[in-house]
Design an enzyme around this catalytic site. Structure first.
Site, PDB file in Angstrom:
ATOM      1  CG  ASP A  88      11.723   8.707  -2.681  1.00 41.73           C
ATOM      2  OD1 ASP A  88      12.528   7.965  -2.383  1.00 41.73           O
ATOM      3  OD2 ASP A  88      10.436   8.863  -2.203  1.00 41.73           O
ATOM      4  CG  ASP A  89      13.367   4.357  -3.964  1.00 39.49           C
ATOM      5  OD1 ASP A  89      12.705   5.109  -3.570  1.00 39.49           O
ATOM      6  OD2 ASP A  89      13.469   3.312  -3.752  1.00 39.49           O
ATOM      7  CG  ASP A  92       3.904   1.769  -5.848  1.00 42.80           C
ATOM      8  OD1 ASP A  92       2.828   1.942  -6.369  1.00 42.80           O
ATOM      9  OD2 ASP A  92       4.339   0.795  -5.556  1.00 42.80           O
TER      10      ASP A  92
HETATM   11  O1  LIG Z   1       4.591   6.329  -4.041  1.00 41.79           O
HETATM   12  P1  LIG Z   1       4.178   5.689  -2.551  1.00 41.79           P
HETATM   13  O2  LIG Z   1       3.224   4.803  -2.546  1.00 41.79           O
HETATM   14  O3  LIG Z   1       4.161   6.568  -1.344  1.00 41.79           O
HETATM   15  O4  LIG Z   1       5.662   4.852  -2.394  1.00 41.79           O
HETATM   16  C1  LIG Z   1       6.984   5.338  -2.637  1.00 41.79           C
HETATM   17  C2  LIG Z   1       7.849   5.325  -1.421  1.00 41.79           C
HETATM   18  O5  LIG Z   1       7.817   4.141  -0.980  1.00 41.79           O
HETATM   19  C3  LIG Z   1       9.150   3.718  -0.605  1.00 41.79           C
HETATM   20  O6  LIG Z   1       9.730   4.355   0.690  1.00 41.79           O
HETATM   21  P2  LIG Z   1       9.266   3.527   2.008  1.00 41.79           P
HETATM   22  O7  LIG Z   1       8.119   4.500   2.600  1.00 41.79           O
HETATM   23  O8  LIG Z   1       8.813   2.315   1.689  1.00 41.79           O
HETATM   24  O9  LIG Z   1      10.434   3.841   2.988  1.00 41.79           O
HETATM   25  P3  LIG Z   1      12.095   3.646   2.694  1.00 41.79           P
HETATM   26  O10 LIG Z   1      12.446   4.572   1.502  1.00 41.79           O
HETATM   27  O11 LIG Z   1      12.727   3.822   3.927  1.00 41.79           O
HETATM   28  O12 LIG Z   1      12.185   2.314   2.066  1.00 41.79           O
HETATM   29  C4  LIG Z   1       9.987   4.404  -1.793  1.00 41.79           C
HETATM   30  O13 LIG Z   1      11.285   4.665  -1.306  1.00 41.79           O
HETATM   31  C5  LIG Z   1       9.057   5.858  -1.954  1.00 41.79           C
HETATM   32  O14 LIG Z   1       9.574   6.575  -0.876  1.00 41.79           O
HETATM   33  O1  LIG Z   2      11.322  -1.621  -3.153  1.00 43.03           O
HETATM   34  C1  LIG Z   2      10.078  -1.091  -3.139  1.00 43.03           C
HETATM   35  N1  LIG Z   2       9.509  -1.180  -4.568  1.00 43.03           N
HETATM   36  C2  LIG Z   2       8.158  -0.819  -4.909  1.00 43.03           C
HETATM   37  O2  LIG Z   2       7.652  -1.260  -5.967  1.00 43.03           O
HETATM   38  C3  LIG Z   2       7.675   0.100  -4.102  1.00 43.03           C
HETATM   39  N2  LIG Z   2       6.371   0.554  -3.936  1.00 43.03           N
HETATM   40  C4  LIG Z   2       6.572   1.475  -2.934  1.00 43.03           C
HETATM   41  N3  LIG Z   2       7.468   1.254  -2.092  1.00 43.03           N
HETATM   42  C5  LIG Z   2       8.305   0.367  -2.831  1.00 43.03           C
HETATM   43  N4  LIG Z   2       9.396  -0.293  -2.637  1.00 43.03           N
HETATM   44 MG   LIG Z   3      11.104   5.844   0.660  1.00 45.72          MG
END
Ligand SMILES: O=P(O)(O)OC[C@H]1O[C@H](OP(=O)(O)OP(=O)(O)O)[C@H](O)[C@@H]1O
Ligand SMILES: O=c1[nH]c(=O)c2nc[nH]c2[nH]1
Ligand SMILES: [Mg+2]
Length: 151
Positions: A88-89, A92
């Site tokens: 995952d990227d 958080d």
């Molecule tokens: O630790 P957390 O609080 O769960 O946050 C982290 C997740 O939030 C973001 O995804 P998001 O759910 O926004 O969806 P996306 O990847 O489709 O942008 C990010 O890419 C992680 O997968």
């Molecule tokens: O672009 C993002 N930046 C963040 O810091 C983050 N945390 C949860 N999801 C996120 N997405």
């Molecule tokens: Mg995500």
């Protein structure tokens, strides 16, 4: 969140290559599972660096109206993660990471960035980011004109 940590495309490639180095030897992996959508770009870079062509996804939508809420799994790569890298990227709060751990207990789960609340839930990551800082990913931003300070 007023504090921001801006990641450029170059930074993303550099960080993810560093992550790839820590995943050597590549022969230990059957493939990669990207946590869509944020994990898609890191997964593409890892796949290239490690020579892996089996790339799958787990697709999670985690919103409740406009707020982040209950995670809804739209599509899931099969198995318990054995022999797979799940990427995952970022982590958080750690809520997505907890779910990934339950779904793929045998995978190596890695992210590019980690904030303190979720860092212990991933096997490896590259960049530490403070909890009060919003990460701006390159696919969410663009280059724009900025007026000089004297104006
Ligand atoms: O630790 P957390 O609080 O769960 O946050 C982290 C997740 O939030 C973001 O995804 P998001 O759910 O926004 O969806 P996306 O990847 O489709 O942008 C990010 O890419 C992680 O997968
Ligand atoms: O672009 C993002 N930046 C963040 O810091 C983050 N945390 C949860 N999801 C996120 N997405
Ligand atoms: Mg995500």
């Amino acid at each position: 969140m007023s504090k921001k940590f801006l990641i450029t495309w170059d930074n993303m490639q550099m960080y993810t290559r560093e992550l790839a180095e820590r995943l050597l030897p590549a022969t230990q992996w059957k493939g990669i599972i990207a946590v869509s959508r944020g994990g898609l770009v890191p997964a593409a870079i890892l796949a290239r660096e490690l020579g892996l062509r089996h790339v799958d996804t787990i697709c999670i939508a985690s919103y409740d109206h406009d707020q982040k809420g209950e995670a809804n799994i739209l599509k899931q790569a099969p198995g318990d993660g054995e022999g797979f890298i799940v990427v995952d990227d970022l982590v958080d709060t750690g809520s997505t990471a907890k779910l990934i751990r339950e779904l793929y207990p045998k995978a190596r789960f890695v992210t590019v960035c980690a904030k303190p609340a979720g860092a212990s839930l991933v096997d490896d990551y590259i960049v530490d980011i403070p909890q009060d800082t919003w990460i701006e990913q390159p696919w969410d931003t663009g280059v724009s004109f900025r007026a000089p300070l004297h104006k």
